[in-house]
Design an enzyme around this catalytic site. Sequence first.
Site, PDB file in Angstrom:
ATOM      1  N   TYR A  57     -19.210  64.410  28.866  1.00 47.33           N
ATOM      2  CA  TYR A  57     -20.328  64.757  28.122  1.00 47.33           C
ATOM      3  C   TYR A  57     -20.530  63.980  26.908  1.00 47.33           C
ATOM      4  O   TYR A  57     -20.000  64.565  25.919  1.00 47.33           O
ATOM      5  CB  TYR A  57     -20.603  66.277  27.852  1.00 47.33           C
ATOM      6  N   HIS A 141     -13.313  68.054  37.690  1.00 44.62           N
ATOM      7  CA  HIS A 141     -14.867  67.686  37.580  1.00 44.62           C
ATOM      8  C   HIS A 141     -15.314  66.720  38.487  1.00 44.62           C
ATOM      9  O   HIS A 141     -14.805  65.509  38.501  1.00 44.62           O
ATOM     10  CB  HIS A 141     -15.200  67.080  36.114  1.00 44.62           C
TER      11      HIS A 141
END
Length: 333
Positions: A57, A141
Amino acid sequence: MNTLTPLGGGKVTVTPLGLGGAALAGLYTPVSPAQAAATVEAAWDAGLRYFDTAPHYGLGLSERRLGEVLRTKPRAAYTLSTKVGRLLEPHAGGGDDLAHGFAVPATHRRVWDFSASGVRRSLEESLTRLGTDRVDLALIHDPDGHEEQAFREAYPELERLRAEGVVGAIGVGMNQAGMLARFLTDTDVDAVLCAGRYTLLEQPALDRLLPAAQARGKSVVVGGVFNSGLLADPRPDATYDYASAPAGLLHRARRLREITESHGTPLRAAALAFPFGHPAVASVLLGARSAAEVRDAAALHAHPVPAALWNDLRSEGLLPTETPVPGPGQALA
């Protein structure tokens, strides 16, 4: 909002609503440092005590921004999760990171790494960016294209880190249900984060993932409850899975809105409430980018949803009859 649910029956707990950190790092459009900090503070003031982030992010910006605020809070008072699988390498090419969705300078490049050493290095670098000595939940992830390495190397390393007490709980975060179901049945993860696959619009996670979690006493955190915006505001330019919404899904979302509003319930309130009908769902992550969005979501979360609304959705064929729904008039604490 301060109700706590243990992940997988363990010691790590989450509040019903958590704050997802992607938007804090300028997802699609820039977010100033002050706006990001105000968003986290608003989440804290609203009673959220679960915060999720990732190196992906904003090339680490989300972790840094989230860490700056959380360092002012009692460490034992909140749950923090981050992710492994992408290492950040310095990049001198310039430009921005919009190709990956973030309006930030492209100071680094992402390198997929699901090896044991990559997992440990990723977590160490995340701790530095966060400015903390531990995270409570570590998630593999997006291992979509790296399935076997994730099972053979990344997962066992997370098991070791949990045994060492470096992390309190472990799991996987993805935008699909199939591989998450395999992790639930073939490993000892505490929880999985399923984004966009268990929403009022569609429920593929109900086929295998949620039954597997319930059968094994594991927890599911649900992200993307608005399907990238389609269930937040089903207008012609709405997005779905980070792209333009197909006409059929747009029509479905509009019909959902017509029915929810006929019961005096905003579509967003029904979308937020829906996942909690399943007993395996422990928390829903909000992707807020401003303090106002956090306060709005908290108010919607407290909005009771009448049983007749769910019944009408079923009778219209918009919700399968076997899909569990929250109890009558339920508003979660």
